[in-house]
Design a protein around this motif. Structure first.
Motif, PDB file in Angstrom:
ATOM      1  N   GLN A   1      -4.425  -5.318  -7.198  1.00  0.00           N
ATOM      2  CA  GLN A   1      -5.031  -4.343  -8.115  1.00  0.00           C
ATOM      3  C   GLN A   1      -5.478  -3.107  -7.335  1.00  0.00           C
ATOM      4  O   GLN A   1      -6.666  -2.853  -7.162  1.00  0.00           O
ATOM      5  CB  GLN A   1      -6.221  -4.989  -8.841  1.00  0.00           C
ATOM      6  N   LEU A   2      -4.511  -2.351  -6.862  1.00  0.00           N
ATOM      7  CA  LEU A   2      -4.818  -1.158  -6.070  1.00  0.00           C
ATOM      8  C   LEU A   2      -5.331  -0.066  -6.996  1.00  0.00           C
ATOM      9  O   LEU A   2      -4.660   0.315  -7.954  1.00  0.00           O
ATOM     10  CB  LEU A   2      -3.560  -0.676  -5.340  1.00  0.00           C
ATOM     11  N   SER A   3      -6.517   0.416  -6.716  1.00  0.00           N
ATOM     12  CA  SER A   3      -7.093   1.449  -7.573  1.00  0.00           C
ATOM     13  C   SER A   3      -6.391   2.780  -7.341  1.00  0.00           C
ATOM     14  O   SER A   3      -5.836   3.039  -6.269  1.00  0.00           O
ATOM     15  CB  SER A   3      -8.590   1.600  -7.293  1.00  0.00           C
ATOM     16  N   SER A   4      -6.418   3.604  -8.372  1.00  0.00           N
ATOM     17  CA  SER A   4      -5.731   4.897  -8.316  1.00  0.00           C
ATOM     18  C   SER A   4      -6.285   5.762  -7.189  1.00  0.00           C
ATOM     19  O   SER A   4      -7.494   5.909  -7.034  1.00  0.00           O
ATOM     20  CB  SER A   4      -5.898   5.618  -9.655  1.00  0.00           C
ATOM     21  N   GLY A   5      -5.369   6.334  -6.384  1.00  0.00           N
ATOM     22  CA  GLY A   5      -5.762   7.237  -5.304  1.00  0.00           C
ATOM     23  C   GLY A   5      -6.090   6.553  -3.994  1.00  0.00           C
ATOM     24  O   GLY A   5      -6.240   7.218  -2.970  1.00  0.00           O
ATOM     25  N   SER A   6      -6.210   5.216  -3.985  1.00  0.00           N
ATOM     26  CA  SER A   6      -6.527   4.504  -2.742  1.00  0.00           C
ATOM     27  C   SER A   6      -5.247   4.106  -2.022  1.00  0.00           C
ATOM     28  O   SER A   6      -4.155   4.131  -2.595  1.00  0.00           O
ATOM     29  CB  SER A   6      -7.376   3.276  -3.035  1.00  0.00           C
ATOM     30  N   THR A   7      -5.385   3.738  -0.750  1.00  0.00           N
ATOM     31  CA  THR A   7      -4.232   3.338   0.056  1.00  0.00           C
ATOM     32  C   THR A   7      -4.294   1.847   0.348  1.00  0.00           C
ATOM     33  O   THR A   7      -5.375   1.246   0.359  1.00  0.00           O
ATOM     34  CB  THR A   7      -4.203   4.114   1.391  1.00  0.00           C
ATOM     35  N   PRO A   8      -3.140   1.226   0.588  1.00  0.00           N
ATOM     36  CA  PRO A   8      -3.123  -0.217   0.872  1.00  0.00           C
ATOM     37  C   PRO A   8      -3.840  -0.529   2.178  1.00  0.00           C
ATOM     38  O   PRO A   8      -3.924   0.310   3.085  1.00  0.00           O
ATOM     39  CB  PRO A   8      -1.635  -0.534   0.979  1.00  0.00           C
ATOM     40  N   SER A   9      -4.334  -1.747   2.282  1.00  0.00           N
ATOM     41  CA  SER A   9      -4.953  -2.170   3.542  1.00  0.00           C
ATOM     42  C   SER A   9      -3.864  -2.404   4.580  1.00  0.00           C
ATOM     43  O   SER A   9      -2.733  -2.754   4.233  1.00  0.00           O
ATOM     44  CB  SER A   9      -5.745  -3.464   3.335  1.00  0.00           C
ATOM     45  N   PRO A  10      -4.158  -2.210   5.860  1.00  0.00           N
ATOM     46  CA  PRO A  10      -3.158  -2.434   6.913  1.00  0.00           C
ATOM     47  C   PRO A  10      -2.586  -3.848   6.893  1.00  0.00           C
ATOM     48  O   PRO A  10      -1.438  -4.057   7.309  1.00  0.00           O
ATOM     49  CB  PRO A  10      -3.947  -2.172   8.201  1.00  0.00           C
ATOM     50  N   GLU A  11      -3.390  -4.844   6.399  1.00  0.00           N
ATOM     51  CA  GLU A  11      -2.912  -6.226   6.370  1.00  0.00           C
ATOM     52  C   GLU A  11      -1.661  -6.380   5.498  1.00  0.00           C
ATOM     53  O   GLU A  11      -0.801  -7.214   5.770  1.00  0.00           O
ATOM     54  CB  GLU A  11      -4.012  -7.166   5.862  1.00  0.00           C
ATOM     55  N   VAL A  12      -1.588  -5.567   4.429  1.00  0.00           N
ATOM     56  CA  VAL A  12      -0.409  -5.629   3.557  1.00  0.00           C
ATOM     57  C   VAL A  12       0.849  -5.318   4.364  1.00  0.00           C
ATOM     58  O   VAL A  12       1.870  -6.014   4.257  1.00  0.00           O
ATOM     59  CB  VAL A  12      -0.551  -4.633   2.388  1.00  0.00           C
TER      60      VAL A  12
ATOM     61  N   ASN B   1      -0.618   4.351   8.805  1.00  0.00           N
ATOM     62  CA  ASN B   1      -0.785   5.291   9.915  1.00  0.00           C
ATOM     63  C   ASN B   1      -0.822   4.543  11.235  1.00  0.00           C
ATOM     64  O   ASN B   1      -0.443   3.362  11.302  1.00  0.00           O
ATOM     65  CB  ASN B   1      -2.051   6.147   9.714  1.00  0.00           C
ATOM     66  N   PHE B   2      -1.307   5.204  12.257  1.00  0.00           N
ATOM     67  CA  PHE B   2      -1.264   4.647  13.603  1.00  0.00           C
ATOM     68  C   PHE B   2      -2.558   3.943  14.008  1.00  0.00           C
ATOM     69  O   PHE B   2      -2.696   3.539  15.159  1.00  0.00           O
ATOM     70  CB  PHE B   2      -0.960   5.771  14.611  1.00  0.00           C
ATOM     71  N   GLU B   3      -3.492   3.780  13.094  1.00  0.00           N
ATOM     72  CA  GLU B   3      -4.791   3.225  13.474  1.00  0.00           C
ATOM     73  C   GLU B   3      -4.737   1.724  13.706  1.00  0.00           C
ATOM     74  O   GLU B   3      -5.341   1.204  14.637  1.00  0.00           O
ATOM     75  CB  GLU B   3      -5.834   3.570  12.407  1.00  0.00           C
ATOM     76  N   ASP B   4      -4.032   0.974  12.850  1.00  0.00           N
ATOM     77  CA  ASP B   4      -3.892  -0.465  13.050  1.00  0.00           C
ATOM     78  C   ASP B   4      -2.875  -0.727  14.151  1.00  0.00           C
ATOM     79  O   ASP B   4      -1.793  -0.124  14.169  1.00  0.00           O
ATOM     80  CB  ASP B   4      -3.448  -1.122  11.742  1.00  0.00           C
ATOM     81  N   GLU B   5      -3.180  -1.628  15.064  1.00  0.00           N
ATOM     82  CA  GLU B   5      -2.337  -1.846  16.239  1.00  0.00           C
ATOM     83  C   GLU B   5      -0.937  -2.327  15.871  1.00  0.00           C
ATOM     84  O   GLU B   5       0.068  -1.829  16.397  1.00  0.00           O
ATOM     85  CB  GLU B   5      -2.994  -2.862  17.184  1.00  0.00           C
ATOM     86  N   THR B   6      -0.861  -3.323  14.941  1.00  0.00           N
ATOM     87  CA  THR B   6       0.448  -3.851  14.548  1.00  0.00           C
ATOM     88  C   THR B   6       1.312  -2.762  13.928  1.00  0.00           C
ATOM     89  O   THR B   6       2.492  -2.603  14.272  1.00  0.00           O
ATOM     90  CB  THR B   6       0.285  -5.008  13.550  1.00  0.00           C
ATOM     91  N   VAL B   7       0.710  -2.008  13.029  1.00  0.00           N
ATOM     92  CA  VAL B   7       1.453  -0.945  12.352  1.00  0.00           C
ATOM     93  C   VAL B   7       1.835   0.140  13.351  1.00  0.00           C
ATOM     94  O   VAL B   7       2.956   0.669  13.324  1.00  0.00           O
ATOM     95  CB  VAL B   7       0.632  -0.354  11.193  1.00  0.00           C
ATOM     96  N   ARG B   8       0.902   0.477  14.273  1.00  0.00           N
ATOM     97  CA  ARG B   8       1.172   1.532  15.246  1.00  0.00           C
ATOM     98  C   ARG B   8       2.382   1.193  16.121  1.00  0.00           C
ATOM     99  O   ARG B   8       3.281   2.012  16.309  1.00  0.00           O
ATOM    100  CB  ARG B   8      -0.055   1.777  16.117  1.00  0.00           C
ATOM    101  N   LYS B   9       2.395  -0.016  16.669  1.00  0.00           N
ATOM    102  CA  LYS B   9       3.507  -0.409  17.542  1.00  0.00           C
ATOM    103  C   LYS B   9       4.836  -0.386  16.792  1.00  0.00           C
ATOM    104  O   LYS B   9       5.862   0.055  17.321  1.00  0.00           O
ATOM    105  CB  LYS B   9       3.244  -1.804  18.113  1.00  0.00           C
TER     106      LYS B   9
END
Length: 719
Positions: free
Chosen positions: A491-502, A614-622
């Motif tokens: 249930q992602l609210s309008s205008g928000s971004t997904p969590s890095p865990e997704v 973005n590049f803030e989460d380590e898994t996503v950044r790599k």
């Protein structure tokens, strides 16, 4: 001998095919006899003992194009004389040699035939041959010509350069030497399906009726209408079997748009040679209608504009006749009267508004169709189970970038039994099967109101259900793709971004399996839709223009290789606008040129966004850093990072780049005074540092260095 006296407007649409067979096509036995006589005439003319100067014979006119109407029709016999060694030699009077040829031919034919099956008559320029049977007569005009093609089936640019030089030198009329290319005209029509030639017969018969009805109507060459009919079929159908009434409506609608009509082909000449390019650009920018002979770029066969005005009125009369307008809607093919290529830059906004923007009625049709299917999915499809679903609308209509010429809708069904990416991959085919079965049952209940046709699945375990829907409340058929998916965003609210865990979970699955990137992009449909839907209206119009350009390229290039996905061009257009303009009101031609310039530089493209990850989460950044160092082009889906729609070597970007380079000479990129329109200044490559990512400078430098190394390798590989 008549061509059928019945008025076409009184013939029911479903009987037009019957009308052609009964009244318009020559009787088979007559055609066979005529063919035998024509073959004999050609054989005699090529006997070196009798006609030593005749190098060859070409058959043209309606007879050569195999578009002969029953009764009286026309043809040409083109004699290639050895003493005509260049185009300008045809300016010399050929009367004497043609007179002698006619006299000798008459004698030779009388020795072969004692029946009265032919007549040879003198004319101002030479002679004509009448070949006839009881129910058919063909009048052949005999012409002398320079053999420009010699033994070559494909004309070289040199031939057309020489043609232009000869026209200028002799002050000849444009198209005066088109007779030299009669064999190419015949070849252009040879491989067309029989039903298309039937449609041509119907249009020519209608034109004859118009001429009888309107006294002193300026003549229009039947060849112009033949070419217009071929154009309508090529652009809107391309099937051997089709509905004749749909083809008729399409041609009549094009005649109604004669003030915009611009038709040409690139089968024998193109824009690569400078001389030919200049000829074409001059022709394509002249007053409409323009119908260029596909064998001679100097020959605009459209004829007298007064005739077109009369035909426009007659076309409207037939279009609105009760028999042709006998169903709602009365379908026709989607064909534009003028190609994008010929549209000057300052008129691109007008082109988009007139030809590409869907109107209010179109959008209401889509909404009505979507409501029918959504109601079915929510209330009927899963009523036998405890399943809970959510429906998200995707595709171009949801993004606000739909084209006028295509009714389609994507519906993503989030089914509560799909609890992970893996379960989506393994279980979605069962949901597709269930929706298919329930929709067939629903259709049987509503068959008086709805018509549904399913496309066969491409895979053994299909990921999508594709079908078209037609209804009494819809003016046209609407195509659907229904895609079951795992609701990864919750249930992602309008205008928000997904969590890095997704994204971390998606990345781990992608790295540990052999799944292609973007496999689960349907899970992020909302993000894809919102990324584009929130953009300025004019940018969405530019996307429409680029998509239309892509469709034109696809029609031409599809047999040659797999093109990049359309979504890649949409993202490239947004990137061009963000980097080069960024304002709601901009020059459309500048934006369009920028996108095509970027396509030509595909080997350097590295594009991404940080709106959802973005590049803030380590898994996503790599993972992002590894994605951005792949072979160019790299264009990451802003909704999910495994989807690289640039694809490196996966797709044939080089084909699209070649087309884009040719298009840069188009009038699209000239302003109202003929001056070139410049592109925006847009970088082809982004680095994490250039996008404000907080990455150690050494990492960013390593990234940049590797990017340049990849670019150099790409250049060497493609050299």
């Amino acid at each position: 001998m008549g061509n059928g006296e019945s008025q076409l407007s009184s013939v029911p649409a479903q009987k037009l095919g019957w009308f052609i067979q009964e009244y318009l096509k020559p009787y088979e036995e007559c055609q066979t006899l005529i063919d035998e006589m024509v073959n004999t005439i050609c054989d005699v003319l090529q006997e070196p003992e009798q006609f030593p100067l005749v190098q060859g014979v070409a058959i043209g006119g309606s007879y050569g194009r195999k578009t002969v109407l029953r009764g009286n029709s026309d043809g040409t016999l083109v004699l290639f004389f050895s003493d005509l060694k260049q185009f300008q030699d045809q300016k010399r009077s050929q009367r004497d040699i043609l007179d002698k040829t006619g006299d000798k031919l008459k004698f030779c034919l009388f020795t072969k035939w004692m029946e009265n099956n032919f007549e040879i008559q003198k004319s101002l320029d030479g002679f004509t041959i009448q070949v006839f049977t009881k129910n058919q007569r063909i009048s052949f005009e005999v012409l002398a010509a320079f053999n420009a093609l010699s033994l070559n089936d494909n004309p070289s640019p040199w031939i057309y350069r020489e043609l232009k030089r000869s026209l200028d030198k002799t002050n000849a009329s444009p198209g005066e030497f088109a007779v030299c290319f009669t064999e190419l005209q015949q070849k252009f029509f040879d491989n067309r399906p029989g039903k298309l030639k039937d449609l041509i017969l119907l249009i020519k018969h209608w034109h004859q009726q118009c001429q009888k009805k309107i006294k002193n109507l300026p003549s229009l060459s039947p060849y112009a209408l033949e070419l217009l009919t071929v154009y309508a079929w090529e652009q809107g159908c391309r099937k051997d079997d089709f509905d004749i009434a749909e083809g008729v409506r399409t041609v009549l609608k094009l005649i109604k748009c004669q003030e915009q009509l611009c038709v040409y082909w690139m089968v024998n000449y193109n824009f690569e040679d400078e001389t030919i390019r200049n000829i074409l650009l001059h022709q394509l920018q002249s007053a409409r209608p323009v119908i260029l002979d596909p064998v001679d770029p100097t020959n605009n066969v459209s004829g007298d504009k007064i005739c077109w005005q009369w035909l426009k009125k007659e076309a409207q009369t037939w279009l609105t006749s009760p028999n042709l307008d006998n169903e709602l809607p009365a379908p026709s093919w989607n064909v534009l009267p003028a190609p994008l290529f010929t549209t000057p830059g300052h008129l691109l906004d007008k082109f988009i508004k007139e030809f590409l923007q869907p109107n209010k009625c179109f959008l209401e049709q889509i909404d009505s169709a979507v409501n029918i299917i959504c109601t079915f999915l929510k209330e009927n499809c899963f009523r036998q189970s405890t399943a809970k679903i959510q429906i998200v609308r995707g595709g171009s209509t949801a993004k606000g970038t739909a084209l006028k010429t295509g009714s389609d809708a994507d519906l993503v069904v989030f089914h509560n039994s799909l609890k992970s990416y893996t379960s989506q991959k393994n279980e979605r085919h069962k949901i597709v099967k269930e929706i298919h079965e329930q929709l067939k049952a629903f259709w049987r209940e509503k068959e008086e109101e709805l018509e549904v046709s399913f496309e066969p699945p491409k895979w053994k375990a299909p990921r999508v259900l594709s079908f078209s829907l037609k209804s009494k409340v819809l003016n046209e058929s609407v195509s659907f793709d229904v895609l079951p998916a795992f609701n990864a965003l919750g249930q992602l609210s309008s205008g928000s971004t997904p969590s890095p865990e997704v994204y971390a979970g998606l990345i781990d699955l992608y790295k540990s399996s052999d799944l292609p990137g973007g496999e689960f992009s349907t899970c992020f449909t909302v993000l894809q839709r919102n990324f584009i839907r929130s953009r300025p209206t004019k940018l969405k119009d530019l996307i429409r223009l680029v998509k239309h350009w892509y469709k034109e390229c696809e029609r031409k290039l599809k047999p040659k290789g797999s093109l990049p996905p359309k979504y890649a061009l949409e993202l490239l257009t947004i990137y061009a606008w963000e980097q080069g303009s960024g304002v709601p009101d901009f020059d459309t031609a500048e934006g369009f040129r920028t996108v095509l310039e970027l396509v030509t530089q595909y080997q350097q493209l590295c594009i991404f966004w940080k709106v959802n990850y973005n590049f803030e989460d380590e898994t996503v950044r790599k993972f992002l850093l590894s994605q951005l160092q792949k072979t160019r082009p790299v264009i990451l889906d802003p909704a999910e990072p495994t989807g690289d729609v640039g694809g490196g070597d996966r797709w044939c970007w080089h084909l699209l780049a070649k087309e884009a380079k040719e298009w840069l000479s188009s009038p699209c990129f000239k302003d109202g005074t003929g001056n070139p329109i410049p592109p925006w200044k847009v970088p082809t490559m982004q680095t994490p540092g250039s996008c404000g990512a907080r990455i150690h400078p050494i990492v960013n430098e390593m990234f940049s260095s590797r990017s340049h190394r990849i670019l150099n390798n790409n250049s060497k590989r493609n050299f």
